[in-house]
Design a protein around this motif. Structure first.
Motif, PDB file in Angstrom:
ATOM      1  N   GLU A 145      28.422  38.590  24.841  1.00 33.36           N
ATOM      2  CA  GLU A 145      27.440  37.709  26.137  1.00 33.36           C
ATOM      3  C   GLU A 145      26.993  36.765  25.708  1.00 33.36           C
ATOM      4  O   GLU A 145      26.867  35.586  26.142  1.00 33.36           O
ATOM      5  N   LEU A 146      26.387  36.308  24.369  1.00 26.15           N
ATOM      6  CA  LEU A 146      26.245  35.027  23.852  1.00 26.15           C
ATOM      7  C   LEU A 146      27.058  34.499  23.478  1.00 26.15           C
ATOM      8  O   LEU A 146      26.870  32.800  23.509  1.00 26.15           O
ATOM      9  N   ASN A 147      28.279  34.834  22.996  1.00 25.28           N
ATOM     10  CA  ASN A 147      28.977  33.915  22.978  1.00 25.28           C
ATOM     11  C   ASN A 147      29.398  32.460  24.432  1.00 25.28           C
ATOM     12  O   ASN A 147      29.564  31.693  24.451  1.00 25.28           O
ATOM     13  N   LEU A 148      29.688  33.916  25.416  1.00 26.36           N
ATOM     14  CA  LEU A 148      30.387  33.755  26.558  1.00 26.36           C
ATOM     15  C   LEU A 148      28.571  32.386  27.518  1.00 26.36           C
ATOM     16  O   LEU A 148      28.866  31.317  28.076  1.00 26.36           O
ATOM     17  N   GLU A 153      26.267  26.860  27.771  1.00 28.86           N
ATOM     18  CA  GLU A 153      25.073  26.424  27.440  1.00 28.86           C
ATOM     19  C   GLU A 153      25.918  24.781  27.332  1.00 28.86           C
ATOM     20  O   GLU A 153      25.585  24.199  27.391  1.00 28.86           O
ATOM     21  N   HIS A 154      27.098  24.954  26.451  1.00 31.65           N
ATOM     22  CA  HIS A 154      27.780  23.993  26.110  1.00 31.65           C
ATOM     23  C   HIS A 154      28.706  23.364  27.140  1.00 31.65           C
ATOM     24  O   HIS A 154      28.357  21.592  27.189  1.00 31.65           O
ATOM     25  N   GLU A 155      28.937  23.847  28.805  1.00 31.12           N
ATOM     26  CA  GLU A 155      29.854  23.259  29.035  1.00 31.12           C
ATOM     27  C   GLU A 155      28.701  22.479  30.916  1.00 31.12           C
ATOM     28  O   GLU A 155      28.671  21.282  31.173  1.00 31.12           O
ATOM     29  N   ARG A 156      27.495  23.363  30.449  1.00 32.44           N
ATOM     30  CA  ARG A 156      26.568  22.753  31.069  1.00 32.44           C
ATOM     31  C   ARG A 156      26.263  21.602  30.153  1.00 32.44           C
ATOM     32  O   ARG A 156      26.049  20.589  31.305  1.00 32.44           O
ATOM     33  N   GLU A 158      27.843  19.341  28.672  1.00 32.75           N
ATOM     34  CA  GLU A 158      29.209  18.789  28.638  1.00 32.75           C
ATOM     35  C   GLU A 158      28.850  18.040  30.634  1.00 32.75           C
ATOM     36  O   GLU A 158      29.285  16.753  30.096  1.00 32.75           O
ATOM     37  N   LEU A 159      28.603  18.569  31.042  1.00 32.72           N
ATOM     38  CA  LEU A 159      28.659  18.192  32.364  1.00 32.72           C
ATOM     39  C   LEU A 159      26.948  17.013  32.821  1.00 32.72           C
ATOM     40  O   LEU A 159      27.331  16.593  33.669  1.00 32.72           O
ATOM     41  N   LEU A 160      26.093  17.481  32.223  1.00 27.18           N
ATOM     42  CA  LEU A 160      24.782  16.448  32.479  1.00 27.18           C
ATOM     43  C   LEU A 160      24.888  15.766  32.119  1.00 27.18           C
ATOM     44  O   LEU A 160      25.116  14.907  32.055  1.00 27.18           O
ATOM     45  N   GLN A 161      26.251  15.350  30.966  1.00 27.30           N
ATOM     46  CA  GLN A 161      26.511  14.171  29.830  1.00 27.30           C
ATOM     47  C   GLN A 161      27.630  13.191  31.312  1.00 27.30           C
ATOM     48  O   GLN A 161      27.446  12.292  31.154  1.00 27.30           O
ATOM     49  N   ALA A 162      28.713  14.479  31.235  1.00 21.05           N
ATOM     50  CA  ALA A 162      29.740  13.371  32.574  1.00 21.05           C
ATOM     51  C   ALA A 162      28.577  12.919  33.919  1.00 21.05           C
ATOM     52  O   ALA A 162      29.215  11.845  34.521  1.00 21.05           O
ATOM     53  N   HIS A 163      27.776  13.473  34.241  1.00 21.88           N
ATOM     54  CA  HIS A 163      26.780  13.348  35.488  1.00 21.88           C
ATOM     55  C   HIS A 163      26.048  11.968  35.020  1.00 21.88           C
ATOM     56  O   HIS A 163      26.256  11.783  36.140  1.00 21.88           O
ATOM     57  N   ALA A 164      25.282  12.119  34.380  1.00 23.82           N
ATOM     58  CA  ALA A 164      24.766  11.141  33.653  1.00 23.82           C
ATOM     59  C   ALA A 164      25.510   9.044  33.656  1.00 23.82           C
ATOM     60  O   ALA A 164      25.623   8.823  34.003  1.00 23.82           O
ATOM     61  N   ALA A 206      37.490  20.656  45.063  1.00 24.77           N
ATOM     62  CA  ALA A 206      36.866  22.138  45.240  1.00 24.77           C
ATOM     63  C   ALA A 206      38.072  23.175  44.592  1.00 24.77           C
ATOM     64  O   ALA A 206      37.203  23.838  43.664  1.00 24.77           O
ATOM     65  N   LEU A 207      39.019  22.337  44.184  1.00 23.44           N
ATOM     66  CA  LEU A 207      40.513  23.565  44.465  1.00 23.44           C
ATOM     67  C   LEU A 207      40.369  23.270  42.822  1.00 23.44           C
ATOM     68  O   LEU A 207      40.070  24.106  41.680  1.00 23.44           O
ATOM     69  N   PHE A 208      39.633  22.439  41.966  1.00 24.11           N
ATOM     70  CA  PHE A 208      39.495  22.142  40.761  1.00 24.11           C
ATOM     71  C   PHE A 208      38.543  22.411  40.007  1.00 24.11           C
ATOM     72  O   PHE A 208      38.106  22.497  38.321  1.00 24.11           O
ATOM     73  N   TRP A 209      37.482  22.354  40.750  1.00 24.52           N
ATOM     74  CA  TRP A 209      35.812  22.872  39.896  1.00 24.52           C
ATOM     75  C   TRP A 209      35.950  23.845  39.317  1.00 24.52           C
ATOM     76  O   TRP A 209      35.317  23.816  38.198  1.00 24.52           O
ATOM     77  N   THR A 210      37.091  25.156  39.041  1.00 23.56           N
ATOM     78  CA  THR A 210      36.396  26.391  38.745  1.00 23.56           C
ATOM     79  C   THR A 210      37.717  25.643  37.147  1.00 23.56           C
ATOM     80  O   THR A 210      37.350  26.484  36.138  1.00 23.56           O
ATOM     81  N   GLU A 211      38.411  24.930  37.186  1.00 25.44           N
ATOM     82  CA  GLU A 211      38.646  24.105  35.602  1.00 25.44           C
ATOM     83  C   GLU A 211      37.968  24.076  34.864  1.00 25.44           C
ATOM     84  O   GLU A 211      37.998  23.748  34.235  1.00 25.44           O
ATOM     85  N   GLY A 212      36.675  23.288  35.428  1.00 28.24           N
ATOM     86  CA  GLY A 212      35.646  22.535  34.469  1.00 28.24           C
ATOM     87  C   GLY A 212      35.602  21.474  34.311  1.00 28.24           C
ATOM     88  O   GLY A 212      35.308  20.279  33.640  1.00 28.24           O
ATOM     89  N   LEU A 213      36.927  20.657  35.148  1.00 25.15           N
ATOM     90  CA  LEU A 213      36.896  18.790  35.802  1.00 25.15           C
ATOM     91  C   LEU A 213      36.027  18.278  36.768  1.00 25.15           C
ATOM     92  O   LEU A 213      36.092  17.477  37.118  1.00 25.15           O
ATOM     93  N   PHE A 214      35.178  18.560  37.058  1.00 23.85           N
ATOM     94  CA  PHE A 214      34.658  18.082  38.025  1.00 23.85           C
ATOM     95  C   PHE A 214      34.247  16.926  37.985  1.00 23.85           C
ATOM     96  O   PHE A 214      34.335  15.907  38.490  1.00 23.85           O
ATOM     97  N   ALA A 215      33.141  17.230  36.880  1.00 24.16           N
ATOM     98  CA  ALA A 215      32.656  15.298  36.583  1.00 24.16           C
ATOM     99  C   ALA A 215      33.655  14.194  36.643  1.00 24.16           C
ATOM    100  O   ALA A 215      33.685  13.174  36.866  1.00 24.16           O
ATOM    101  N   GLN A 216      34.843  15.067  35.163  1.00 25.17           N
ATOM    102  CA  GLN A 216      36.462  13.547  35.223  1.00 25.17           C
ATOM    103  C   GLN A 216      36.302  13.337  36.920  1.00 25.17           C
ATOM    104  O   GLN A 216      37.003  12.495  37.295  1.00 25.17           O
TER     105      GLN A 216
END
Length: 535
Positions: A145-148, A153-156, A158-164, A206-216
């Motif tokens: 759970e801690l690793n997850l 947190e790391h992905e969040r 990255e998404l915040l940075q990508a959003h910026a 939306a088909l790509f959202w679960t792959e973590g590619l949303f920002a790009q």
């Protein structure tokens, strides 16, 4: 004679008494051993009982004789004393027997208690092992759970940075587009004057959202549609389609784009998957009257998914859109950016053919291969990049990509010792981007740029300004039914498919390998399309 017999009897009694004393001492010794060992020899006890009975008989006999012979009283008294001592010995024996029995009962009870303690100890030990296993399991779960949580947190972040970055890029592009003079112009059509053309862009984000590619993908989407709205004056209306589950609602994207200082009208359409509606159910208004439909869609290849699985999924996605196009805008150019392009385009062209439509309206967008080849030649030769135009033929994946450096002035100057490596880099450019993004994205921004370049060429051709780009479509320039080569777009769409032209020795050799690989991928696509009876 009687006296002699009495004396003999007394002597015999004394002997027996003496023998009894010895036996009594032995009995005491045995009793002592019995006390020490907490046990009693039952055979010895029986022997003592017999002796006591014999002594009692002898005592009675001596007493009877003593009555007849008073002078033997002392001897008789000795017999009495012996009998008394023997009685005491018997009492001691009984006490010892009782203590021995009690000791045995105590030992048996102690053994029972010991067994009960051992059983409780075994249960406690097993419970302790279970507790240790449970604690270890909890530790593993907590660690996972801690690793997850760390990954989330790391992905969040990255998404915040990508959003910026998206916001910064959006503001920059808006400022840049605002400074361009791209007013619309009127062109002559068969039915009179009309303003530009209408283009429709389909997004399946939306088909790509679960792959973590949303920002790009968001950057790719904004870059592509921004170029449609802002830079290309041939666009009179842009209709955007997405799923209702998209992280950014499509109506929000349309509202954002509608603020550009251009005459282009922007509309949006969303499909709710839970409603069971198909694209054909919701896209009649969006597609009717369209001249160009761009389809950047499909899912990426996931772990455990082979090429056949990916092809089946993406053909299904493309088929829904293409069927809607065939129904509402059959004369529109359909630009497919759906991997694997080498297989999806033949399948969709076959779908159009079965419906009696023009299969050359289905075109695979391979412009990114040309863009990459031009940039890489510029890096090697230093020639002006806007003066480089490397034709890229074959297909749009790996070794099927064949850049023809020999057909461009700058490409001809590439040193021979660098030619093969440069060819290989163009083929593997997509992998180069994925590696640089550490597996967290693919070529999205450069694909948006290339897609907009392709769309601009098509729209310019439809507007009367003939433009040539490399594209993958039904072709007869080789023995293969589909091939990527230079294509000229005009008012009718595809107006000319150019021959391959002269090749160098290296390119001639590569072409044979390209055709062999591409042939199988074309067949895979057509075979993956459901039978005509199920369409």
């Amino acid at each position: 004679a009687f006296a002699s017999s009495l004396v003999a009897a007394v002597e015999e009694g004394q002997q027996r008494l003496q023998q009894g004393r010895l036996e009594q001492e032995e009995a005491q010794l045995e009793l002592t051993r019995a006390r020490t060992d907490l046990g009693l020899n039952e055979a010895t006890v029986e022997k003592f009982l017999r002796l006591v009975e014999e002594y009692e008989q002898q005592q009675r006999e001596l007493a009877r004789r003593a009555i007849l012979q008073p002078d033997e009283a002392d001897k008789i008294q000795q017999v009495h004393r012996f009998a008394q001592r023997l009685e005491e010995a018997q009492e001691v024996r009984r006490e010892l027997a009782s203590e021995s029995a009690e000791a045995k009962r105590t030992e048996a009870q102690a053994d029972v208690e010991r067994q009960a303690v051992l059983q409780r100890l075994a249960r406690a030990t097993e419970e302790l092992r279970d507790a240790e296993r449970h604690v270890e399991l909890l530790r593993d779960v907590r660690s996972k759970e801690l690793n997850l949580l760390g990954e989330f947190e790391h992905e969040r972040r990255e998404l915040l940075q990508a959003h910026a970055k998206v916001l910064v890029e959006h503001d920059r592009m808006k400022s840049e587009l605002a400074s361009w003079d791209l007013g619309g112009h009127r062109i002559q059509g068969q039915s009179g004057d009309y303003l530009c053309h209408r283009a429709t862009l389909f997004l399946r984000l939306a088909l790509f959202w679960t792959e973590g590619l949303f920002a790009q993908l968001l950057l790719r989407r904004h870059a592509l549609v921004s170029r449609f709205v802002g830079k290309d004056s041939n666009v009179a209306e842009l209709a955007i389609y997405d799923l209702s589950t998209a992280p950014v609602p499509v109506q929000g994207v349309a509202a954002d784009l509608s603020h550009f200082e251009r005459k282009c009208k922007v509309t949006s359409y969303a499909r709710d998957l839970q409603s069971g509606a198909t694209p054909s159910d919701v896209l009649k208004e969006a597609l009717t009257g369209c001249h160009l439909v761009m389809v950047p869609a499909g899912v990426p290849r996931k772990p455990g998914m082979d090429r056949a699985d990916l092809l089946k999924v993406n053909i299904g996605i493309a088929q829904e859109i293409v069927e809607a196009c065939g129904k509402f805008c059959p004369d529109a150019i359909v630009g497919l950016i759906v991997n694997p392009v080498n297989s999806v385009v033949p399948a969709m062209a076959e779908l159009y053919r079965r419906k009696g439509l023009d299969s050359k309206k289905i075109i695979g967008v391979t412009t990114l291969d040309v863009v990459r080849a031009n940039k890489f030649v510029h890096e090697v030769t230093g020639a002006a990049v806007d003066q480089i135009n490397i034709p890229v033929i074959g297909g749009h994946a790996g070794s099927t990509i064949l850049p023809l450096f020999s057909q461009d002035a700058a490409g001809k100057t590439v040193p021979a010792d660098k030619l093969e490596a440069l060819d290989k880099r163009v083929q593997d450019a997509g992998t180069e981007v994925v590696t640089a993004k550490a597996g967290k994205g693919s070529a999205t921004l450069s694909m948006a740029y290339a897609g907009a370049r392709f769309a601009s060429a098509v729209l310019s051709g439809l507007a009367g300004e003939r433009r040539t780009e490399c594209a993958y479509l039904e072709s007869s320039v080789t023995e293969l039914p589909f091939f990527s080569q230079r294509v000229t777009f005009g008012p009718k769409g595809v107006e000319e498919v150019h021959p391959i032209g002269p090749l160098s020795a290296h390119e001639t050799k590569r072409l044979e390998a390209v055709k062999k690989q591409l042939k199988g991928e074309i067949e895979d696509g057509i075979n993956a399309l459901p039978p005509a009876s199920k369409l």
